[in-house]
Design a protein around this motif. Structure first.
Motif, mmCIF file in Angstrom:
data_model
loop_
_atom_site.group_PDB
_atom_site.id
_atom_site.type_symbol
_atom_site.label_atom_id
_atom_site.label_comp_id
_atom_site.label_asym_id
_atom_site.label_seq_id
_atom_site.Cartn_x
_atom_site.Cartn_y
_atom_site.Cartn_z
ATOM 1 N N TRP A 9 80.251 -26.208 -25.861
ATOM 2 C CA TRP A 9 78.509 -26.099 -25.848
ATOM 3 C C TRP A 9 78.092 -26.276 -24.631
ATOM 4 C CZ3 TRP A 9 74.544 -24.210 -28.319
ATOM 5 C CH2 TRP A 9 73.519 -24.609 -27.926
ATOM 6 N N ASP A 10 78.869 -27.357 -23.732
ATOM 7 C CA ASP A 10 78.385 -27.673 -22.335
ATOM 8 C C ASP A 10 78.273 -26.417 -21.483
ATOM 9 O OD1 ASP A 10 77.886 -30.135 -23.108
ATOM 10 O OD2 ASP A 10 79.757 -30.874 -22.009
ATOM 11 N N ALA A 11 79.380 -25.452 -21.758
ATOM 12 C CA ALA A 11 79.255 -24.020 -20.795
ATOM 13 C C ALA A 11 77.751 -23.424 -21.291
ATOM 14 C CB ALA A 11 80.506 -23.647 -21.174
ATOM 15 N N VAL A 12 77.241 -23.496 -22.418
ATOM 16 C CA VAL A 12 76.312 -22.604 -22.565
ATOM 17 C C VAL A 12 75.246 -23.363 -22.990
ATOM 18 C CG1 VAL A 12 77.755 -20.660 -23.566
ATOM 19 C CG2 VAL A 12 76.871 -22.381 -24.890
ATOM 20 N N ALA A 13 74.767 -24.539 -22.978
ATOM 21 C CA ALA A 13 73.731 -25.395 -23.094
ATOM 22 C C ALA A 13 72.374 -24.901 -22.318
ATOM 23 C CB ALA A 13 74.027 -26.901 -23.096
ATOM 24 N N PRO A 14 71.284 -24.864 -23.091
ATOM 25 C CA PRO A 14 70.045 -24.457 -22.224
ATOM 26 C C PRO A 14 69.813 -25.447 -21.093
ATOM 27 C CG PRO A 14 69.775 -24.396 -24.502
ATOM 28 C CD PRO A 14 71.008 -25.171 -24.603
ATOM 29 N N SER A 15 69.557 -24.936 -19.857
ATOM 30 C CA SER A 15 69.201 -25.753 -18.731
ATOM 31 C C SER A 15 67.976 -26.662 -19.025
ATOM 32 C CB SER A 15 68.746 -24.932 -17.787
ATOM 33 O OG SER A 15 69.594 -23.892 -17.322
ATOM 34 N N ARG A 31 67.597 -17.826 -24.204
ATOM 35 C CA ARG A 31 68.040 -18.220 -22.623
ATOM 36 C C ARG A 31 68.886 -17.277 -22.235
ATOM 37 N NH1 ARG A 31 65.470 -22.966 -21.471
ATOM 38 N NH2 ARG A 31 64.702 -24.006 -23.543
ATOM 39 N N ASN A 32 68.985 -15.841 -22.757
ATOM 40 C CA ASN A 32 69.784 -15.198 -22.354
ATOM 41 C C ASN A 32 68.897 -14.352 -21.040
ATOM 42 O OD1 ASN A 32 72.000 -13.214 -21.582
ATOM 43 N ND2 ASN A 32 71.053 -11.737 -23.215
ATOM 44 N N VAL A 33 68.801 -15.058 -20.032
ATOM 45 C CA VAL A 33 68.040 -14.730 -18.781
ATOM 46 C C VAL A 33 68.911 -15.315 -17.659
ATOM 47 C CG1 VAL A 33 65.903 -14.230 -19.804
ATOM 48 C CG2 VAL A 33 66.553 -16.636 -18.920
ATOM 49 N N PRO A 34 68.814 -14.560 -16.513
ATOM 50 C CA PRO A 34 69.597 -15.117 -15.127
ATOM 51 C C PRO A 34 69.302 -16.334 -14.880
ATOM 52 C CG PRO A 34 68.641 -13.060 -14.791
ATOM 53 C CD PRO A 34 68.087 -13.280 -16.052
ATOM 54 N N GLY A 35 70.293 -17.077 -14.707
ATOM 55 C CA GLY A 35 70.125 -18.733 -14.668
ATOM 56 C C GLY A 35 70.564 -19.621 -15.452
ATOM 57 N N GLU A 36 70.538 -19.040 -16.681
ATOM 58 C CA GLU A 36 70.840 -19.931 -17.793
ATOM 59 C C GLU A 36 72.324 -19.602 -18.219
ATOM 60 O OE1 GLU A 36 69.463 -22.046 -19.916
ATOM 61 O OE2 GLU A 36 67.346 -21.605 -19.052
ATOM 62 N N LYS A 37 73.289 -20.536 -18.823
ATOM 63 C CA LYS A 37 74.615 -20.540 -18.785
ATOM 64 C C LYS A 37 75.105 -19.658 -19.839
ATOM 65 C CE LYS A 37 75.166 -25.510 -17.758
ATOM 66 N NZ LYS A 37 75.570 -26.906 -18.125
ATOM 67 N N VAL A 38 74.230 -19.227 -21.016
ATOM 68 C CA VAL A 38 74.619 -18.358 -21.996
ATOM 69 C C VAL A 38 74.706 -16.820 -21.191
ATOM 70 C CG1 VAL A 38 72.257 -17.917 -23.192
ATOM 71 C CG2 VAL A 38 74.540 -17.668 -24.488
ATOM 72 N N HIS A 39 73.732 -16.720 -20.388
ATOM 73 C CA HIS A 39 73.492 -15.287 -19.811
ATOM 74 C C HIS A 39 75.093 -15.262 -18.967
ATOM 75 C CE1 HIS A 39 72.296 -12.670 -16.634
ATOM 76 N NE2 HIS A 39 71.642 -12.037 -17.588
ATOM 77 N N ALA A 40 75.205 -16.164 -18.374
ATOM 78 C CA ALA A 40 76.513 -16.343 -17.746
ATOM 79 C C ALA A 40 77.617 -15.772 -18.345
ATOM 80 C CB ALA A 40 76.587 -17.498 -16.445
ATOM 81 N N LEU A 41 77.657 -16.678 -19.544
ATOM 82 C CA LEU A 41 78.994 -16.192 -20.515
ATOM 83 C C LEU A 41 78.913 -14.805 -20.831
ATOM 84 C CD1 LEU A 41 81.283 -17.231 -22.304
ATOM 85 C CD2 LEU A 41 79.604 -17.544 -23.717
ATOM 86 N N LEU A 42 77.662 -14.127 -21.215
ATOM 87 C CA LEU A 42 77.828 -12.955 -21.594
ATOM 88 C C LEU A 42 78.058 -11.789 -20.720
ATOM 89 C CD1 LEU A 42 74.859 -12.928 -24.052
ATOM 90 C CD2 LEU A 42 77.142 -13.109 -24.543
ATOM 91 N N GLN A 43 77.524 -12.007 -19.306
ATOM 92 C CA GLN A 43 77.773 -11.511 -18.362
ATOM 93 C C GLN A 43 79.596 -11.483 -17.990
ATOM 94 O OE1 GLN A 43 75.633 -9.066 -16.706
ATOM 95 N NE2 GLN A 43 74.681 -9.553 -18.644
#
Length: 263
Positions: free
Chosen positions: A257-263, A194-206
């Motif tokens: 978890w809600d901040a990184v949960a898969p879309s 899920r570490n791709v644009p549009g996913e929350k975990v990607h936003a966190l790592l960025q």
């Protein structure tokens, strides 16, 4: 004669190194230690401990400092690995064959730790295994599903309770990364794809990378001070960090978890 239940799961590669799981063990003994202290039955399962029982032996020593009567049960699906571990059994430490069904004779563990296990399954399998383990926890118990590199310098884990995922923790050794997002290849199975644009975990790592770069002036005081500044920036930006500076100083953050949960 009753037929033995076939273990649920697959044999993993079983890579094991001393101190590989020290970061999650430190978290279990620290922020989660209260669960063990309050448990009516201080049973903890090391699920899928691997080709050698090192991680279970270390867990027994570390959590024994939190509660001397802790009982660690190492569970492995490979019968040969269990036989090899048996000579190390002692009071509070045992090994048995099994899988995600947790063959603990009806006892319910207060903690189950499964590291570098589910990452070896397909993405459509992990949820069912989560649910099976959660159904066998003691009241107030947790399941920790995590991943780390071979020597434990980059580590992540998901905390789950009876209601499902609670948080994601990221723990890095200072000097073992250029950017915090270097940990991406060690995300748990639920997030690694899920570490791709549009996913929350990607936003966190960025966001971590950007805050780390912004905190570059703190590097003259050491990476720990830079990490602390990064975490403070993330919190000020609205990221729901669940721990404070005492944990940040260890190179660790925990986010809801809600901040990184898969879309």
């Amino acid at each position: 004669m009753q037929k033995l239940q076939k273990p649920v799961g697959n044999v993993t590669r079983g890579t094991t190194n001393p101190n590989r799981l020290r970061r999650v063990d430190r978290w279990l003994a620290g922020p989660q230690g209260w669960r063990l202290r309050r448990a009516a039955d201080p049973l903890i399962v090391d699920l899928g401990y691997g080709a050698a029982p090192t991680t279970a032996v270390e867990l027994h020593a570390r959590l024994g400092r939190v509660r001397p009567d802790v009982e660690i049960m190492g569970i492995e699906i490979d019968a040969a690995r269990v036989r090899a571990a048996k000579p190390l059994e002692r009071s509070g430490l045992s090994f048995r064959q099994g899988g995600f069904e947790l063959p603990a004779d009806g006892r319910r563990p207060v903690m189950v730790r499964a590291f570098n296990v589910l990452r070896q399954y397909s993405e459509d399998e992990y949820r069912a295994h989560w649910d099976m383990v959660l159904s066998r926890l003691a009241p107030g118990g947790i399941f920790v599903d995590g991943t780390c590199d071979e020597i434990g310098r980059r580590s992540t884990w998901v905390e789950l309770d009876s209601n499902g995922p609670v948080s994601l923790s990221i723990s890095l050794r200072f000097g073992a990364f250029t950017l915090p997002s270097d940990v991406a290849e060690r995300l748990p199975k639920a997030l690694i794809h899920r570490n791709v644009p549009g996913e929350k975990v990607h936003a966190l790592l960025q966001a971590m990378d950007q805050a780390w770069l912004t905190a570059a002036p703190q590097a003259s005081y050491g990476n720990r001070q830079r990490w602390l500044a990064m975490c403070a920036d993330l919190r000020a930006s609205g990221w729901p960090l669940m721990t404070g500076p005492a944990r940040w100083r260890l190179g660790e953050i925990t986010v809801a978890w809600d901040a990184v949960a898969p879309s």
